[in-house]
Write a protein that holds these residues in place. Structure first.
Motif, short mmCIF file in Angstrom:
data_model
loop_
_atom_site.label_atom_id
_atom_site.label_comp_id
_atom_site.label_asym_id
_atom_site.label_seq_id
_atom_site.Cartn_x
_atom_site.Cartn_y
_atom_site.Cartn_z
N LYS A 1 -15.47 -19.90 -36.93
CA LYS A 1 -16.15 -19.64 -38.19
C LYS A 1 -16.71 -20.94 -38.75
O LYS A 1 -15.99 -21.91 -38.95
N TYR B 1 -17.87 -22.37 -41.90
CA TYR B 1 -17.80 -22.13 -43.34
C TYR B 1 -17.95 -23.44 -44.09
O TYR B 1 -17.76 -24.51 -43.53
N HIS C 1 -11.59 -21.40 -47.12
CA HIS C 1 -11.69 -20.22 -46.26
C HIS C 1 -10.66 -19.18 -46.75
O HIS C 1 -9.47 -19.32 -46.47
N ASP D 1 -11.52 -15.69 -46.37
CA ASP D 1 -11.81 -14.46 -45.64
C ASP D 1 -10.76 -14.23 -44.56
O ASP D 1 -10.53 -15.10 -43.71
N THR E 1 -12.08 -23.05 -38.06
CA THR E 1 -13.03 -22.88 -39.16
C THR E 1 -13.33 -24.23 -39.82
O THR E 1 -12.42 -25.04 -40.03
N GLY F 1 -14.21 -24.37 -42.77
CA GLY F 1 -13.72 -24.21 -44.14
C GLY F 1 -12.33 -24.80 -44.28
O GLY F 1 -11.62 -25.03 -43.29
N ALA G 1 -8.51 -26.17 -39.21
CA ALA G 1 -9.40 -25.94 -40.33
C ALA G 1 -9.80 -27.25 -41.02
O ALA G 1 -9.06 -28.24 -40.98
#
Length: 317
Positions: free
Chosen positions: A239, A241, A245, A247, A270, A272, A297
């Protein structure tokens, strides 16, 4: 027998978390299993049987205790036991406990610079082994002696440099990775990283599959990736982002991918920033399927790339 280290993940309910925290201070490191009525020695309860392997001298780390981002490490003075537990909002729970030495308690921030980065303090299962035992014990020594507050000017300069890199530069690197590699380009970027990693057997991606069934990348490797408690085959959900994050759909997609491709675990990458909400849901789904779903992340994306493929960012010249 060699020292073992176990991480107990966050107790979601704040009031119960603080009750367990008080119990640690009284010499009992508790582990919850609300439907349990008998000792694990009398009635086995799935993978929680690992509690029976904890012995005197082992360490337990309660992660996100008593609050998010904090940790409590404590050393066992005996093996598994069972009692009447504590009263919780849903009834009696946390009947399983390990007797611990209250004088061994070390409380610290999960991101304290005294903690060596190889020590995984973000377990995605309620109870999980910390494999980097020597690094953990060195971290405890660092924390007790506040090693990184030494008065040596050159050491202080090094620590400040690391802090600046972690707090400012790594987030900026991840920001640019996001900016330059959006959507499918981020998948291609990460495929290149995994392709060059040691012990990687193959890396497949979902381009042209019609649907990826929750797996942007499927990775087969010979040995676990250092710092990630996974083996053999993992599915990766990617992802790109910006910001926090929150979601959770990506986690459900990973579960679908694990089941579809019969993988041993999953990984969410991610750009994010990780959030408490996301970490809690990762832990919940990991527990439900009995397989680890790990997370890289925010600034850890930059750290991951720098560790395994620095040439991608800085070139060879």
């Amino acid at each position: 027998m060699a020292t073992q280290v176990f991480a107990f993940a966050k107790i979601v309910e704040k009031s119960e978390r603080h009750k367990v925290y008080k119990e640690i201070k009284k010499g009992k490191s508790r582990f919850g299993m609300w439907e349990q009525t008998k000792s694990l020695r009398e009635e086995y309860h799935g993978k929680n049987g690992f509690l029976l392997r904890i012995k005197e001298g082992d360490w337990i780390v309660h992660v996100n205790m008593p609050d998010y981002g904090k940790c409590v490490a404590v050393q066992a003075v005996g093996g598994y036991d069972f009692d009447d537990g504590i009263q919780c909002s849903w009834g009696t729970d946390f009947c399983n406990y390990i007797p611990v030495d209250i004088y061994s308690i070390v409380e610290f921030d999960r991101n304290d610079p005294n903690v060596i980065t190889s020590v995984n303090l973000a377990p995605m299962r309620r109870g999980q082994r910390i494999l980097e035992v020597s690094d953990f014990l060195q971290s405890i020594n660092n924390l007790k002696n506040n090693i990184h507050s030494d008065n040596k000017e050159e050491l202080k300069g090094l620590i400040h440099l690391k802090e600046k890199i972690s707090q400012r530069l790594l987030p900026e690197v991840t920001k640019y990775i996001h900016k330059m590699n959006k959507s499918k380009e981020f998948e291609r970027f990460l495929k290149r990283i995994f392709d060059g990693m040691p012990n990687t057997v193959s890396v497949a991606n979902g381009f042209g599959w019609g649907t990826d069934y929750g797996a942007d990348l499927i990775i087969d490797f010979k040995n676990p990736i250092i710092g990630i408690n996974l083996t053999s085959k993992i599915v990766v959900q990617v992802k790109s982002y910006i910001g926090d994050h929150n979601d959770l759909n990506a986690v459900d997609q990973i579960v679908d991918g694990i089941q579809k491709y019969q993988a041993d675990g999953g990984l969410l990458i991610t750009t994010g920033n990780k959030t408490e909400k996301l970490e809690d849901y990762l832990q919940k789904r990991s527990e439900e399927i009995g397989k680890t779903i790990d997370l890289i992340a925010g600034p850890d994306v930059a750290k991951f790339v720098i560790r395994y493929a620095p040439d991608v960012l800085i070139g060879n010249n």
